[in-house]
Write a protein that holds these residues in place. Structure first.
Motif, mmCIF file in Angstrom:
data_model
loop_
_atom_site.group_PDB
_atom_site.id
_atom_site.type_symbol
_atom_site.label_atom_id
_atom_site.label_comp_id
_atom_site.label_asym_id
_atom_site.label_seq_id
_atom_site.Cartn_x
_atom_site.Cartn_y
_atom_site.Cartn_z
ATOM 1 N N LEU A 64 -13.986 -23.753 14.638
ATOM 2 C CA LEU A 64 -15.076 -23.946 13.959
ATOM 3 C C LEU A 64 -15.073 -23.730 12.725
ATOM 4 O O LEU A 64 -15.549 -24.764 11.911
ATOM 5 C CB LEU A 64 -16.349 -24.096 14.910
ATOM 6 N N ALA A 65 -14.818 -22.531 12.183
ATOM 7 C CA ALA A 65 -14.928 -22.183 11.016
ATOM 8 C C ALA A 65 -14.339 -22.983 10.019
ATOM 9 O O ALA A 65 -14.534 -23.484 8.871
ATOM 10 C CB ALA A 65 -14.906 -20.636 10.455
ATOM 11 N N LYS A 66 -12.868 -22.927 10.506
ATOM 12 C CA LYS A 66 -12.148 -23.883 9.612
ATOM 13 C C LYS A 66 -12.571 -25.271 9.561
ATOM 14 O O LYS A 66 -12.408 -25.830 8.378
ATOM 15 C CB LYS A 66 -10.781 -23.585 10.180
ATOM 16 N N ILE A 84 -16.115 -22.758 -6.305
ATOM 17 C CA ILE A 84 -16.078 -21.209 -6.601
ATOM 18 C C ILE A 84 -16.082 -20.488 -5.125
ATOM 19 O O ILE A 84 -17.044 -20.530 -4.512
ATOM 20 C CB ILE A 84 -17.138 -20.714 -7.386
ATOM 21 N N PRO A 85 -14.792 -20.116 -4.862
ATOM 22 C CA PRO A 85 -14.630 -19.338 -3.599
ATOM 23 C C PRO A 85 -14.947 -17.814 -3.386
ATOM 24 O O PRO A 85 -13.984 -16.975 -3.202
ATOM 25 C CB PRO A 85 -13.167 -19.800 -3.132
ATOM 26 N N HIS A 86 -16.034 -17.621 -3.393
ATOM 27 C CA HIS A 86 -16.483 -16.246 -3.408
ATOM 28 C C HIS A 86 -16.423 -15.559 -1.950
ATOM 29 O O HIS A 86 -15.769 -14.195 -1.871
ATOM 30 C CB HIS A 86 -18.009 -15.843 -3.865
ATOM 31 N N CYS A 87 -16.410 -16.530 -1.044
ATOM 32 C CA CYS A 87 -16.097 -16.008 0.366
ATOM 33 C C CYS A 87 -14.706 -15.753 0.635
ATOM 34 O O CYS A 87 -13.872 -16.681 0.360
ATOM 35 C CB CYS A 87 -16.611 -17.132 1.353
ATOM 36 N N PRO A 88 -14.263 -14.670 0.960
ATOM 37 C CA PRO A 88 -12.884 -14.364 1.317
ATOM 38 C C PRO A 88 -12.085 -15.330 2.216
ATOM 39 O O PRO A 88 -11.486 -15.919 2.028
ATOM 40 C CB PRO A 88 -12.761 -13.212 2.067
ATOM 41 N N TYR A 89 -12.900 -15.906 3.456
ATOM 42 C CA TYR A 89 -12.327 -16.659 4.316
ATOM 43 C C TYR A 89 -12.264 -18.126 3.433
ATOM 44 O O TYR A 89 -11.309 -18.672 3.734
ATOM 45 C CB TYR A 89 -13.240 -16.993 5.597
#
Length: 111
Positions: A64-66, A84-89
């Motif tokens: 679900l996260a994907k 801006i992808p600050h989240c590592p995922y």
């Protein structure tokens, strides 16, 4: 979200809804009536900073996260803003799909 936005390896439960909740500064994925996944965001001039992705207890391992990350990234691109992808995922997702998102992404170190 188009039918092409979710690939075959992105199978998920059919009873999900996704929204951007500006009041809470996040994207949300609900499975049925339950909040399952959130992505915390910061809306900036010309950019959307995706800060943190969190799957709620009991919803882990379902992909679900994907699904929510792809929805959020597609929404940012459609809005004309840059990611801006600050989240590592989220950053790993962008790296795995450069053909879709690299041209719309500014890495935090580049800003």
């Amino acid at each position: 979200m188009s039918d092409e936005a979710v690939g075959r390896d992105d199978a998920f439960e059919a009873d999900v809804t996704m929204t951007r909740n500006d009041g809470r500064h996040r994207y949300e994925l609900h499975a049925g009536s339950e909040l399952a996944v959130i992505i915390l965001i910061r809306d900036l001039p010309g950019h959307m900073d995706l800060i943190h992705t969190e799957t709620q207890a009991g919803f882990e391992g379902r992909g679900l996260a994907k699904v929510l990350v792809r929805y959020a990234l597609d929404d940012v691109v459609a809005s004309g803003k840059r990611i801006i992808p600050h989240c590592p995922y989220v950053a790993r997702f962008v790296e795995k799909h450069p053909e879709l998102y690299a041209q719309y992404t500014d890495l935090p170190a580049e800003l």
